[in-house]
Design an enzyme around this catalytic site. Structure first.
Site, PDB file in Angstrom:
ATOM      1  N   ASP A   4      -8.134   8.841  -3.480  1.00 11.23           N
ATOM      2  CA  ASP A   4      -8.487   7.645  -2.724  1.00 11.23           C
ATOM      3  C   ASP A   4      -9.632   7.931  -1.750  1.00 11.23           C
ATOM      4  O   ASP A   4      -9.634   8.976  -1.094  1.00 11.23           O
ATOM      5  CB  ASP A   4      -7.274   7.173  -1.926  1.00 11.23           C
ATOM      6  CG  ASP A   4      -6.986   5.703  -2.104  1.00 11.23           C
ATOM      7  OD1 ASP A   4      -7.863   4.969  -2.577  1.00 11.23           O
ATOM      8  OD2 ASP A   4      -5.868   5.287  -1.754  1.00 11.23           O
ATOM      9  N   GLU A  21      -2.781  -5.624  -5.893  1.00 12.35           N
ATOM     10  CA  GLU A  21      -1.662  -5.422  -4.970  1.00 12.35           C
ATOM     11  C   GLU A  21      -1.263  -6.731  -4.303  1.00 12.35           C
ATOM     12  O   GLU A  21      -2.107  -7.461  -3.785  1.00 12.35           O
ATOM     13  CB  GLU A  21      -2.004  -4.390  -3.894  1.00 12.35           C
ATOM     14  CG  GLU A  21      -0.849  -4.145  -2.927  1.00 12.35           C
ATOM     15  CD  GLU A  21      -1.016  -2.922  -2.048  1.00 12.35           C
ATOM     16  OE1 GLU A  21      -0.119  -2.671  -1.223  1.00 12.35           O
ATOM     17  OE2 GLU A  21      -2.033  -2.215  -2.187  1.00 12.35           O
TER      18      GLU A  21
END
Length: 286
Positions: A104, A203
């Site tokens: 990430d 998400e």
């Protein structure tokens, strides 16, 4: 007969639980989309845990900035640094042999623009050895995605609820509700696909919208709180295994009560130490 070069080798026949002598690549991810294969992804932050998931056949491991909440003790993902991500990503790479490891990009390491994103992603690839990076944002991050991909760094995008924007959102609300918001999410997903992303995380998105996005894209969608029609599903491993204390998001299913089990083991050890029964003879040198 001449052996095929690594670039010519056929892709894995199955992502989850498959076997092979090489790591999963973005070509394997694309092939899974073509054949309609669903696949799992988990987060990992250390070599030992990563090795367990790798042996279990999990094909993609994300060294997520969720490390801030569940590994480093921060209140959110925002404080996570690139140095921390590089260190933990390198550990996950060392602990695995087959999984595609995705690192990430933390908050503040790519928002300035494509050049900053390239510098940050290059560190993750060169110093940690990850096979891909992930960054948040749709249209606003398309230029970053395009430069990274053109520079040889595979990118997994992330739209919908983007936790690094917690201060702007004022929390963690579901995204894409309402016609205008839904159309923006569709534009975001298509923008990162057009920029070259090999997959996109959705998400906290209504299931119906996530299904529409999945049908609209040629790249796989990875759902987390986005319903069952996504091509893949991801959970934070401490949530999945029951290590996380307190209230959990609605989309989390716990497959183990690890916090309770680990706490019980610690208490059993302590009781034996206090009671004088550990170490016993089998654990003693003479």
């Amino acid at each position: 007969m001449t052996q095929p070069s690594p670039a010519q080798k056929p892709v894995a026949k199955s992502l989850y639980g498959g076997s092979g002598s090489r790591r999963i690549t973005v070509r394997d991810i694309a092939a899974a989309k073509e054949r309609g294969e669903k696949w799992p992804m988990l987060t990992a932050y250390d070599a030992m845990t990563a090795s367990v998931f790798d042996e279990a056949g999990i094909p993609v491991l994300l060294v997520g900035d969720s490390m801030g909440n569940c590994h480093l003790g921060y209140e959110s993902t925002v404080p996570v640094t690139l140095d921390e991500t590089v260190m933990l990503s390198a550990a996950v790479v060392r602990g695995t042999t087959r999984a595609l490891v995705v690192g990430d990009l933390p908050f503040g390491t790519y928002q300035e623009g494509p050049v900053q994103a390239l510098r940050s992603a290059t560190r993750l690839v060169k110093e940690a050895g990850v096979g891909a990076v992930k960054l948040e944002g749709g249209e606003r991050s398309a230029d970053q995605v395009e430069l990274l991909v053109s520079s040889g760094i595979p990118v997994m995008a992330h739209v919908g609820l983007t936790p690094q924007s917690v201060n702007a959102f004022g929390g963690y609300p579901v995204q894409g509700r309402g016609e205008e918001a839904a159309q923006q999410l569709l534009r975001d997903a298509k923008a990162v696909q057009d920029a070259g992303a090999f997959a996109v995380v959705l998400e906290a998105v209504p299931a119906e919208l996530a299904a529409e996005v999945t049908r609209s894209l040629a790249i796989p969608t990875v759902g987390i709180g986005a319903g069952a029609d996504c091509d893949a599903q991801v959970l934070v491993w401490t949530d999945m295994a029951g290590m996380t204390a307190g209230r959990l998001p609605k989309f989390v299913k716990q497959y183990l009560q690890m916090r309770e089990l680990l706490g019980g083991a610690a208490k059993a050890f302590a009781d034996e130490v206090v009671g004088g029964t550990f170490p016993a003879e089998p654990h003693t040198f003479h």
